[in-house]
Design an enzyme around this catalytic site. Structure first.
Site, PDB file in Angstrom:
ATOM      1  N   HIS A  16      32.021  41.871  42.332  1.00 55.22           N
ATOM      2  CA  HIS A  16      32.677  40.606  41.996  1.00 55.22           C
ATOM      3  C   HIS A  16      33.378  40.712  40.639  1.00 55.22           C
ATOM      4  O   HIS A  16      34.566  40.395  40.511  1.00 55.22           O
ATOM      5  CB  HIS A  16      31.639  39.484  41.974  1.00 55.22           C
ATOM      6  N   GLU A  17      32.653  41.157  39.628  1.00 53.94           N
ATOM      7  CA  GLU A  17      33.224  41.234  38.282  1.00 53.94           C
ATOM      8  C   GLU A  17      34.350  42.262  38.211  1.00 53.94           C
ATOM      9  O   GLU A  17      35.328  42.074  37.479  1.00 53.94           O
ATOM     10  CB  GLU A  17      32.135  41.559  37.258  1.00 53.94           C
TER      11      GLU A  17
ATOM     12  N   HIS B 186      37.671  40.775  39.146  1.00 58.63           N
ATOM     13  CA  HIS B 186      38.351  40.165  37.999  1.00 58.63           C
ATOM     14  C   HIS B 186      39.026  41.238  37.143  1.00 58.63           C
ATOM     15  O   HIS B 186      40.169  41.087  36.710  1.00 58.63           O
ATOM     16  CB  HIS B 186      37.345  39.402  37.134  1.00 58.63           C
TER      17      HIS B 186
END
Length: 760
Positions: free
Chosen positions: A543-544, A547
């Site tokens: 997920h990170e 980004h």
């Protein structure tokens, strides 16, 4: 490139496959030097990837940032240059040549401040040295105060209005520059810039009140709730053999009611293990209780926000907030949520029927009973997420290696370990990665601060410490100077010039993005070996990194639209989509260093019946968020957050409302995501569709990755997200982004097990 070959799918559940040959396709990966280096970097107790270095520098390679006082000095230097640039923009009305540079100079001014503010935000949350953290807090407060002055600066607003009103100047702006100008203009408009002085002062006062009430609301949301009184007889038959037995013995010995605090281990055990409904009911009510003061704080916050919106001519805070989002209006949000409710309710009801059958069997009833709110954890205990197929232990190093291999397949981008110079990082645990594009070379850096330590902020976080922007057209000399401040001006100029590069096959010089990932995993040790991650930790990293990759690829000429500086209801799409890749066995095969592990084809086919119930609950909360920020807050003299929650639960919910409860005072996202809580659901729906239509069939196909990279990632916030999504999905009907487009997205079932609330 990694070699690929197709093999026939064998259906027998007893067949054992090599790890590199999961299911349909095998990707035989010969470990490269970078693969081995990245595994060693994160898995070695002594961080084996080290090169000898005699060079000393400061944080992130800024030689002047070698001690806390230097950071405070940099803030002072930044203020001097920011004021000079502000004065230059204000003088622009007298020169057409300067008017042509206004948008560029506003973006420079924003970057000048944000590059130091964002660095300060990281330092005050991650630096282990108290002096550095204190300096970070001071710098953050000092520069944010100046930034707030600029946000309400009438002169800057009038110059920008002059630019946007001149059609001949607007024609010279690129689409990216025009989008940047609109962002500044909208921000000014939201700050009551065009109101009379008295009303502007009221705006400032209301904004201050909102911050104070918001902090108080968050403190209340995290405050302990009073204990529930549990009678000894209610503990009989409890399923937990450890803590449950101790509680039963305590109840028998004292012969008094047990006082159990919500959120405690005892409370969690009761909710999951108590066969008697009564203790679970009491715990639920206690956990969702509020004081009159806590409710009053929330309602004052909502009313103050509503007053602020009315002051700037909007009918509600939601109308004011959604102007620049994909949704555009509260009505469109409700169209989306209404369609999503229609899609999700049948699955939630089916899941509740499963739980009802379990409850019927448990109590020996002749008919299906109603599932109450306190039944959820007992009949469907929360389970940690699991991979789609059985996997060998996954270490932190193998996950980063798999990420690098995945990015190479999709985008021609790899992660390459490199040594940080002495003084460049804030702790010896921090590792530096170069992000390398096969055509353009170095495109950015990721600093990974992944191990737990005392004083470090908890949870996972992604910081874009420096955004991308084009710098060769800056015209620094045109900013002028200030007698007696030459050294400070030079100090800030030197700070800005670090991390600038000429990109091959691209015009201009660019400031490259710099990202920091913060997690709190266990550090590898000689005794225990490499850090092995739970599956939810793997999901968090993916997920990170979604980004981070948006920040790397979204390299725009203007920092205000680069990378993750995009609409709130679009920014989570790349990170949620990254989690979908973990559902593919083909992608999971990339975690194997040399193809030495084996696994069974049989996957994890268990479906959590409560997943759809949880998703439906998120939809209800998103609807509540819209109601709380609607015109009703001021128009209805008897507006009550508790009544609105009850009305919504009764009219739309699938589980009965529980009287005497008021969960809304613990709904912390009402402050940080006011009127935009729908965003995560919205991006989950789009990500599910993109995965299904674009990636699922062949998730490592370069052509598909390039299309996503070119149609979505590279634009950052510089293009209408609806155009990006419609191009990616070949769905022209979405391009308008109107009410029907919102309804259409709502009709896309959220087909994932990846959306965990709270991971942003």
């Amino acid at each position: 490139m990694l070699a690929r070959s197709v093999r026939t799918l064998v259906v027998s559940p007893k067949t054992v496959f090599r790890f590199r040959g999961c299911l349909f396709e095998k990707h035989v990966s010969t470990a490269s030097a970078d693969d081995r280096a990245i595994v060693s970097l994160f898995d070695s107790p002594h961080a084996a990837f080290k090169y000898p270095s005699t060079i000393s520098t400061g944080l992130f390679g800024h030689s002047q940032l070698s001690h806390p006082n230097a950071f405070i000095s940099l803030a002072e230097a930044t203020l001097v240059r920011a004021q000079l640039l502000t004065d230059r923009i204000l003088r622009a009305r007298s020169s057409r040549d300067e008017l042509l540079k206004v948008v560029k100079n506003l973006d420079r001014l924003s970057d000048m401040l944000c590059s130091v503010i964002d660095l300060a935000e990281l330092i005050r949350n991650a630096h282990p040295d108290r002096n550095w953290a204190t300096a970070g807090h001071h710098v953050y407060e000092q520069l944010c105060e100046f930034m707030n002055v600029l946000n309400t600066h009438v002169g800057l607003y009038e110059v920008l209005k002059l630019v946007l009103a001149d059609a001949s100047i607007v024609k010279t702006l690129s689409p990216e520059a025009y989008q940047t100008a609109l962002i500044f203009w909208r921000d000014f408009e939201k700050s009551a810039i065009n109101l009379p002085p008295e009303e502007r002062q009221k705006f400032v006062s209301l904004s201050s009140d909102i911050l104070v009430l918001g902090r108080e609301f968050l403190e209340n949301a995290n405050a302990p709730r009073p204990p529930a009184s549990i009678k000894p007889e209610h503990m009989v038959g409890i399923k937990d053999k450890g803590l449950g037995v101790r509680l039963q013995l305590q109840a028998q010995f004292t012969r008094r009611d047990l006082l159990v605090y919500p959120g405690s281990l005892q409370a969690q055990m009761i909710m999951r293990s108590a066969p008697d409904e009564e203790p679970r009911r009491r715990m639920y009510i206690a956990a969702n209780s509020s004081t009159d003061q806590q409710i009053x704080t929330l309602e004052r916050l909502l009313k103050t926000r509503a007053e602020l919106a009315r002051l700037v001519g909007r009918s509600s805070f939601a109308h004011m907030t959604l102007d620049d989002k994909m949704a555009k209006t509260p009505e469109n949000v409700m169209n989306f949520l209404g369609a999503l409710i229609g899609q999700t309710r049948p699955f939630a009801r089916r899941a509740l029927k499963t739980l009802s059958a379990r409850k019927q069997a448990h109590h020996g009833l002749s008919s299906l009973p109603t599932i109450q709110a306190w039944d959820r954890d007992f009949y469907c205990p929360p389970e940690p997420p699991a991979p789609p197929i059985p996997l060998p232990p996954l270490t932190l190093g193998t996950i980063f290696m798999g990420l690098s291999r995945l990015f190479k397949y999709l985008y021609g981008i790899t992660l390459r370990p490199t040594e940080a110079q002495t003084g460049e990082v804030w702790h010896s645990d921090v590792h530096k990665l170069e992000v390398i594009d096969e055509d353009k070379g170095l495109i950015g850096w990721i600093y990974a601060d992944l191990f737990a330590r005392h004083g470090k902020s908890s949870g996972a976080a992604h910081y874009t410490v420096r955004c991308s922007r084009r710098t060769d057209l800056d015209d620094d000399l045109g900013d002028g100077g200030l007698t007696g401040h030459e050294e400070l001006i030079q100090q800030n100029l030197e700070f800005e010039k670090v991390k600038r590069h000429k990109i091959p096959n691209q015009d201009g010089v660019y400031q490259l993005p710099l990202v920091v990932l913060l997690c709190e995993f266990t550090r590898p040790s000689v005794l225990k070996g490499a850090t092995v991650l739970e599956w939810h930790d793997v999901m968090t990293l993916f997920h990170e990194m979604g980004h981070a990759m948006l920040a790397m690829v979204g390299r725009t000429e203007y920092q205000n639209v680069s990378g993750t500086r995009c609409a709130t209801d679009f920014v989570e799409l790349p990170s949620i989509l990254m989690e979908h890749f973990l559902s593919s066995p083909v992608v999971l095969s990339l975690f194997d260093l040399d193809g030495t592990h084996s696994l069974r084809q049989v996957g994890n086919t268990h479906e959590d019946p409560c997943h759809s119930i949880d998703t439906f609950s998120q939809i209800i909360l998103a609807s509540l968020d819209q109601i709380y920020h609607s015109p009703a807050v001021l128009d209805n003299s008897t507006f009550s957050t508790t009544d609105e929650l009850e009305n919504l639960t009764v009219s739309k919910g699938v589980i009965p409302h529980v009287p005497s409860t008021s969960f809304q005072t613990q709904f912390g996202h009402l402050f940080g995501y006011g009127a935009t809580y729908y965003s995560y659901l919205f991006d989950r729906a789009i990500a599910s569709r993109v995965w299904k239509k674009v990636f699922e069939k062949d998730p490592l196909k370069r052509e598909v990755g390039e299309k996503y990279k070119l149609e979505v990632l590279r634009w950052g916030g510089g293009r209408d997200p609806w155009k990006m999504v419609s191009k990616l999905l070949d769905a022209s009907e979405l391009e308008k982004g109107d009410a029907e487009a919102m309804r259409e997205v709502g009709r896309w079932r959220i087909e994932d097990e990846v959306g965990l609330p709270g991971r942003h």
